[in-house]
Design an enzyme around this catalytic site. Structure first.
Site, mmCIF file in Angstrom:
data_model
loop_
_atom_site.group_PDB
_atom_site.id
_atom_site.type_symbol
_atom_site.label_atom_id
_atom_site.label_comp_id
_atom_site.label_asym_id
_atom_site.label_seq_id
_atom_site.Cartn_x
_atom_site.Cartn_y
_atom_site.Cartn_z
ATOM 1 N N TYR A 29 0.842 -1.205 0.000
ATOM 2 C CA TYR A 29 0.000 0.000 0.000
ATOM 3 C C TYR A 29 0.878 1.256 0.000
ATOM 4 C CZ TYR A 29 -2.644 3.884 1.865
ATOM 5 O OH TYR A 29 -3.166 5.141 2.065
ATOM 6 N N PRO A 82 1.625 14.418 4.115
ATOM 7 C CA PRO A 82 0.480 13.743 4.730
ATOM 8 C C PRO A 82 0.331 12.349 4.123
ATOM 9 C CG PRO A 82 -0.249 15.278 3.034
ATOM 10 C CD PRO A 82 1.233 15.467 3.162
ATOM 11 N N GLN A 132 -3.566 18.338 6.374
ATOM 12 C CA GLN A 132 -4.001 18.061 4.992
ATOM 13 C C GLN A 132 -5.497 17.769 4.976
ATOM 14 O OE1 GLN A 132 -4.837 14.581 4.095
ATOM 15 N NE2 GLN A 132 -5.511 15.159 2.042
ATOM 16 N N ARG A 169 -5.711 0.685 -7.854
ATOM 17 C CA ARG A 169 -4.501 0.044 -7.307
ATOM 18 C C ARG A 169 -4.814 -1.441 -7.134
ATOM 19 N NH1 ARG A 169 -3.653 4.669 -2.802
ATOM 20 N NH2 ARG A 169 -3.218 6.389 -4.211
ATOM 21 N N LYS A 259 -2.513 21.187 -3.142
ATOM 22 C CA LYS A 259 -1.574 20.081 -3.407
ATOM 23 C C LYS A 259 -2.054 19.218 -4.568
ATOM 24 C CE LYS A 259 0.456 15.996 -1.125
ATOM 25 N NZ LYS A 259 -0.241 14.800 -1.546
ATOM 26 N N HIS A 283 1.362 12.868 -6.628
ATOM 27 C CA HIS A 283 0.916 12.018 -5.516
ATOM 28 C C HIS A 283 1.834 10.793 -5.373
ATOM 29 C CE1 HIS A 283 -2.906 11.882 -3.021
ATOM 30 N NE2 HIS A 283 -2.353 10.748 -2.660
ATOM 31 N N ASP A 314 6.851 17.411 -4.667
ATOM 32 C CA ASP A 314 7.135 16.091 -4.092
ATOM 33 C C ASP A 314 7.013 15.015 -5.154
ATOM 34 O OD1 ASP A 314 4.489 15.202 -4.404
ATOM 35 O OD2 ASP A 314 3.996 15.288 -2.287
ATOM 36 N N SER A 315 7.131 13.798 -4.722
ATOM 37 C CA SER A 315 6.928 12.556 -5.469
ATOM 38 C C SER A 315 8.228 11.812 -5.731
ATOM 39 C CB SER A 315 6.171 12.775 -6.784
ATOM 40 O OG SER A 315 4.851 13.233 -6.492
HETATM 41 C C1 LIG Z 1 0.994 5.458 2.062
HETATM 42 C C2 LIG Z 1 0.693 6.792 1.483
HETATM 43 C C3 LIG Z 1 -0.495 7.419 1.823
HETATM 44 C C4 LIG Z 1 -0.780 8.703 1.313
HETATM 45 N N1 LIG Z 1 -1.899 9.343 1.725
HETATM 46 C C5 LIG Z 1 -2.121 10.620 1.321
HETATM 47 C C6 LIG Z 1 -3.226 11.359 1.835
HETATM 48 O O1 LIG Z 1 -4.012 10.861 2.643
HETATM 49 N N2 LIG Z 1 -3.383 12.628 1.391
HETATM 50 C C7 LIG Z 1 -2.528 13.209 0.491
HETATM 51 O O2 LIG Z 1 -2.694 14.354 0.117
HETATM 52 N N3 LIG Z 1 -1.479 12.518 -0.002
HETATM 53 C C8 LIG Z 1 -1.255 11.255 0.396
HETATM 54 N N4 LIG Z 1 -0.172 10.576 -0.070
HETATM 55 C C9 LIG Z 1 0.734 11.245 -1.018
HETATM 56 C C10 LIG Z 1 1.832 11.998 -0.272
HETATM 57 O O3 LIG Z 1 1.341 13.076 0.462
HETATM 58 C C11 LIG Z 1 2.908 12.531 -1.236
HETATM 59 O O4 LIG Z 1 2.316 13.325 -2.224
HETATM 60 C C12 LIG Z 1 3.715 11.412 -1.891
HETATM 61 O O5 LIG Z 1 3.742 10.283 -1.079
HETATM 62 C C13 LIG Z 1 5.126 11.862 -2.157
HETATM 63 O O6 LIG Z 1 5.904 10.838 -2.723
HETATM 64 P P1 LIG Z 1 6.899 9.928 -1.847
HETATM 65 O O7 LIG Z 1 6.029 9.142 -0.907
HETATM 66 O O8 LIG Z 1 7.531 9.028 -2.844
HETATM 67 O O9 LIG Z 1 7.835 10.828 -1.123
HETATM 68 C C14 LIG Z 1 0.120 9.309 0.409
HETATM 69 C C15 LIG Z 1 1.303 8.641 0.067
HETATM 70 C C16 LIG Z 1 1.601 7.418 0.598
HETATM 71 C C17 LIG Z 1 2.906 6.761 0.235
#
Ligand SMILES: Cc1cc2nc3c(=O)[nH]c(=O)nc-3n(C[C@H](O)[C@H](O)[C@H](O)COP(=O)(O)O)c2cc1C
Length: 386
Positions: A29, A82, A132, A169, A259, A283, A314-315
């Protein structure tokens, strides 16, 4: 100095340790993307394609990675992203991560879909708290939630706009990782094979507060992770629009960050609306599988809005040099998600802090190697982009 018991030197090592500890359903996940995982793979390739043209003979002993965001000074241009369910990687994982961020000196952004309430996270941390927001289909309930965040001390909200529908997913479906969790022989075996996690995380929750639930949801809508819904449900706003953003801007008196932006004109609209910041993000490659990578569009977006609003990105950041490249393309700071979850999964607050140090130190090293003394020395001229 590395904490001895959390011996990872980089993102890949922390990820491998986390993979060992977490049940497969939870690890996937976090780790994976969506559909064919093109966006996920391409995020990494996009970083690899960008090269640095370093200055020589400019290294300074006084090099600093500090940054000021919305009036607060931080130790590094990193923000804890977040992430939903972060509390599942460690017992009270969200609190651990928030504490680590405060001690290290970077902002922590609590998520709507956290399993710890924003009030509880606020009580546990001394640092400025970000929150967030996923806007629900009952707008007034979302406003109540951000009012709660405000009363808990949050002055910056980050509203996520890149999830108009749920992504596909497939691995989550197979793993039964959904709400409610799908109990199957396969995932019961998965949990049993990760006895340490089962006892030290799930077991402790069950014994202390019961099966984790979405703690930010109002009580009548709150479900725990195993319960099938009998009461009313609270879903994401199905027709999220700029009009919602306008109303949110009117309601929220603190800093508002949007975002999930990947186009110039959306960035300009966000600025015209009065947003204080944007996050250029796909994301983490988890939503639209053919989405461009943030680094491919960041410079044009940052140029189009100028310095009057705070541009974040990010990402798929895994190295300090990735951070450097995004800063060079115009980000003031970056959000980090998976890296923080893996650090926390390996060692709670200490593991999270170690991951923060790794990224900060690698960024510092890249700056030293490139002749940058402060973050404002990092500019687009240092990059060779394809
Ligand atoms: C397990 C997981 C849960 C996430 N849940 C949210 C969320 O609830 N809200 C949101 O805006 N982004 C969510 N994201 C996206 C992150 O905020 C972010 O944009 C992204 O994870 C950045 O990439 P990285 O994890 O590779 O650093 C989630 C990411 C992951 C990995």
């Amino acid at each position: 100095m590395l904490v001895r018991e959390h011996k990872f030197l980089n993102f890949a090592e922390a990820r491998a340790l986390a993979k060992n500890r977490l049940p497969r359903g939870i690890f996937e996940y976090i780790d994976r993307g969506t559909e064919d995982e093109w966006a996920l793979k391409d995020n990494r390739r996009a970083f690899e394609r960008v090269k640095i043209k370093p200055h020589i003979l400019k290294t300074a002993t006084t090099r600093s990675t500090t940054v000021n965001l919305f009036g607060h000074d931080y130790a590094a241009p990193l923000v804890v992203s977040p992430t939903a369910f972060a509390g599942l990687v460690w017992y009270r994982g969200e609190v651990e991560l928030a504490r680590a961020a405060a001690e290290f000196g970077i902002p922590f952004c609590a998520a709507t879909e956290a399993i710890t309430s924003v009030e509880e996270i606020a009580r546990a941390t001394t640092a400025p708290l970000w929150f967030q927001l996923y806007l629900w289909n009952k707008e007034e309930i979302s406003y109540n939630l951000i009012d709660r965040a405000w009363n808990a001390g949050a002055r910056t909200i980050l509203v996520t706009v890149d999830t108009p529908v749920m992504p596909k997913r497939e691995f989550n479906y197979r793993n039964g990782f959904d709400v409610p969790f799908q109990l199957s022989v396969r995932n019961i075996v998965d949990v049993a094979l990760h006895a340490r996690w089962a006892l030290s995380v799930l077991g402790r929750y069950v014994l202390s507060s019961g099966i984790p639930n979405f703690a930010n949801y109002p009580e009548r809508y709150r479900k725990n992770l195993l319960k099938r819904g009998t009461g009313p449900s609270l879903d994401l706003m199905p027709d999220l629009s700029w009009e919602h953003m306008r109303r949110l801007r009117d309601h929220w008196k603190g800093n508002l960050i949007i975002k999930g932006i990947l186009r110039q004109e959306d960035a300009i609209l966000a600025k015209q609306l009065g947003a204080d910041g944007i996050v250029v993000s796909n994301h983490g490659g988890r939503n639209l599988d053919s989405a461009v990578s943030p680094i491919e569009v960041l410079s044009e977006i940052a140029n189009s809005v100028g310095s009057s609003i705070t541009v974040l990105a990010d990402s798929s950041i895994q190295r300090g040099s990735d951070v450097f490249k995004l800063l060079a393309c115009g980000a003031k700071a970056v959000l980090v998600g998976r890296s923080m979850l893996y650090g926390t999964a390996v060692g709670g607050a200490a593991g999270a802090m170690q991951m923060m140090k790794v990224l900060r130190d690698e960024l510092g090293l890249t700056m030293d190697m490139s002749g940058c003394r402060v973050l404002s020395d990092i500019d687009r001229d240092l990059l060779l982009c394809p």
